[in-house]
Design a protein around this motif. Sequence first.
Motif, short mmCIF file in Angstrom:
data_model
loop_
_atom_site.label_atom_id
_atom_site.label_comp_id
_atom_site.label_asym_id
_atom_site.label_seq_id
_atom_site.Cartn_x
_atom_site.Cartn_y
_atom_site.Cartn_z
N PRO B 220 0.81 -1.22 0.00
CA PRO B 220 0.00 0.00 0.00
C PRO B 220 0.85 1.28 0.00
CG PRO B 220 -0.72 -1.52 1.73
CD PRO B 220 0.59 -2.02 1.23
N ASN B 235 -5.72 -12.30 -5.65
CA ASN B 235 -7.12 -12.04 -5.40
C ASN B 235 -7.36 -11.68 -3.93
OD1 ASN B 235 -10.11 -12.74 -5.00
ND2 ASN B 235 -9.87 -12.89 -7.21
N VAL B 236 -6.70 -12.41 -3.04
CA VAL B 236 -6.84 -12.13 -1.61
C VAL B 236 -6.29 -10.73 -1.28
CG1 VAL B 236 -5.96 -12.79 0.67
CG2 VAL B 236 -6.95 -14.53 -0.83
N MET B 237 -5.15 -10.37 -1.88
CA MET B 237 -4.59 -9.03 -1.65
C MET B 237 -5.53 -7.95 -2.14
SD MET B 237 -0.56 -9.28 -2.65
CE MET B 237 -0.08 -7.58 -2.30
N LYS B 239 -8.80 -8.11 -2.74
CA LYS B 239 -10.06 -8.04 -2.02
C LYS B 239 -9.86 -7.55 -0.59
CE LYS B 239 -12.38 -9.49 -5.54
NZ LYS B 239 -12.85 -10.86 -5.73
N THR B 240 -8.74 -7.91 0.03
CA THR B 240 -8.45 -7.37 1.36
C THR B 240 -8.31 -5.86 1.28
OG1 THR B 240 -7.28 -9.41 1.95
CG2 THR B 240 -6.88 -7.51 3.35
N THR B 241 -7.59 -5.41 0.25
CA THR B 241 -7.39 -3.97 0.06
C THR B 241 -8.72 -3.26 -0.15
OG1 THR B 241 -5.21 -4.35 -0.89
CG2 THR B 241 -6.25 -2.24 -1.40
N GLU B 242 -9.54 -3.78 -1.06
CA GLU B 242 -10.82 -3.13 -1.35
C GLU B 242 -11.73 -3.15 -0.12
OE1 GLU B 242 -11.10 -3.94 -6.19
OE2 GLU B 242 -12.44 -5.04 -4.84
N GLY B 243 -11.79 -4.32 0.54
CA GLY B 243 -12.67 -4.45 1.70
C GLY B 243 -12.24 -3.55 2.84
N LEU B 244 -10.94 -3.56 3.13
CA LEU B 244 -10.46 -2.78 4.27
C LEU B 244 -10.57 -1.28 4.01
CD1 LEU B 244 -9.17 -2.81 7.08
CD2 LEU B 244 -6.95 -2.74 5.97
N ALA B 245 -10.24 -0.86 2.78
CA ALA B 245 -10.34 0.57 2.47
C ALA B 245 -11.77 1.05 2.68
CB ALA B 245 -9.88 0.84 1.04
N SER B 246 -12.74 0.30 2.19
CA SER B 246 -14.12 0.75 2.36
C SER B 246 -14.56 0.65 3.82
CB SER B 246 -15.07 -0.01 1.42
OG SER B 246 -15.47 -1.23 1.97
#
Lengths: 337, 337
Positions: B220, B235-237, B239-246
């Motif tokens: 990041p 994919n895990v990176m 989705k973790t990034t998208e999920g955590l940012a939101s």
Amino acid sequence: MSEITKVILDAMGGDHSPGEMVLGAVNAVKEKEDLFIYIVGKENAITEALSQYTYPKEQIEIVPANDEITCHDAPVVAIKQKKESSMVVGLRMLKEGKADGFISAGNSGALLVGGQVIVGRMKGIERAPLAPIVPTINGVCLLIDCGANVDARASHLVQFAKMGSIYMEHVVGVKNPRVGLVNIGAEEEKGNALVKETFPLLKECHDINFIGSLEARDFPYGAADVAVTEAFVGNVMLKTTEGLASALIKKVKEGMTATPISTIGAAIVKPQLKKTLKTFDATEHGGAPLLGLNHLVVKIHGNATNKEVKNAIFQVETFKKQDINAKIREHLVENAE
Amino acid sequence: MSEITKVILDAMGGDHSPGEMVLGAVNAVKEKEDLFIYIVGKENAITEALSQYTYPKEQIEIVPANDEITCHDAPVVAIKQKKESSMVVGLRMLKEGKADGFISAGNSGALLVGGQVIVGRMKGIERAPLAPIVPTINGVCLLIDCGANVDARASHLVQFAKMGSIYMEHVVGVKNPRVGLVNIGAEEEKGNALVKETFPLLKECHDINFIGSLEARDFPYGAADVAVTEAFVGNVMLKTTEGLASALIKKVKEGMTATPISTIGAAIVKPQLKKTLKTFDATEHGGAPLLGLNHLVVKIHGNATNKEVKNAIFQVETFKKQDINAKIREHLVENAE
């Protein structure tokens, strides 16, 4: 009076060692009288740090260790050769049953190796996973495994699920914890070879509350209480989470203080914002247990402050009082034999 | 006049289809006259959406397709059986060379399958990776692969590194992009079997700027321009990034508006904060290309708005003008043979 919990604390190896380690121990014994703490490390430095505080002296004992494993040491070599390091001395004491748990902020790789080699795995446990508690938007999730056990097999993941479930229920206090298998889609047929093999095995485990695939996108939203995955993926999830959270909060601060006017707004907003973001603070929950060993080993952050140290000490106490290793033996090992 | 870029746009399958798709196309042709867009999907709905806008009519053509692949369809079955779906019709047109790129917000799995099965991989390319652009604190990083190619081999990762490097340099405009291999430690000997096998191969690639292991914690912070990994981890990176940012931004908003006083501060802070966080907005960079196919396929978010659609259209234009597939052929395929 309740039984004494004995904790071995590695005073060395952290960014704020031994100062914050010592202060964490002092605060712990000031709060609870049924604790006894061995602080292992360089005697002079520890004595000096302790001399600053008033605390019940009979609850803390210094164990001298003249050497130190640093973050630059190669794990296997360090554990083998640095016999007088605080980490090796502490782990040996743990193996000999002198305490209920060992806590260290030092070299992660060395701690994982030392835990397996010196303390040893419980009979019947195939791998010892590192299981940090990761904050989510409405609670926490145990991410198991984030350790050094790369290239895991399905049977390992099944054990991780069971150990993680026991830990979340009895140490963290989450009733009937929801166990999810980290995956790249919600459906059973999604995933790589390891996940496809593990999924049906977890479905058959009737002693855990398996909720199926856990998409990484839902992980920060608290979609599971225990997230099961092999160590490479777990480590990447953990580090992405830690890195992004700190990067985003840095960015938010920058944005809020970009102009004189926004800085005024920032000052108004700050107390509430701090309060809300506190729930995203991992240090509230102690450290990451290395599960499945004969005795408890806890990894705390390299930059751990006294609060994390104190919480890790309390974590050892809960682990002991709940007799987690007996529960692991009962659910995993006896079933396996 | 410069050469016309032709784009096929899947009007269906997104959360805001066909409205936002159509508006994105309209805005694109209003901005650039060397574009021609085929909008594929349900004719009536598209006609109605288009009728709301004034735009150069000769730059947009509707291609009727009566069926639709939804997010509930199983990818392989959908591509095989829904021959009259907008996605299959569009991909067939692309295969026949009727345009330079195909853009869809629809079912990701189906798009990945359709790209490989209908459009086909370039000769010599072993896998077609999905490579989203992920925002970092000071720029962007191409995360390759986030697709459906789980259980990849080292040779695939080497091709991903080369394709990703070409894309970042010539489409995104990053000179001599730094290519990192996603790993759980900085040292060469760290990692799982795949990473250990891939590392020395990447070191030998003299046509990329390989910087070694990339720890997820530094991702990041923009420590690399191209992050190479196999699809499950990628994919895990992502989705973790998208999920955590939101999740975090939701939390920040909650914190800022928790009390009447903090809400005043929030109002003052908001414009600057929004401006700063805009750099974390992935939609600025179009969609995720599926690289290594005979023609360009671009996946945009399921909830894509017109801005992302427009940027994806411009992305197809750059891809064509920079002749990326010729560059991939030159660096990967001719070397391979």
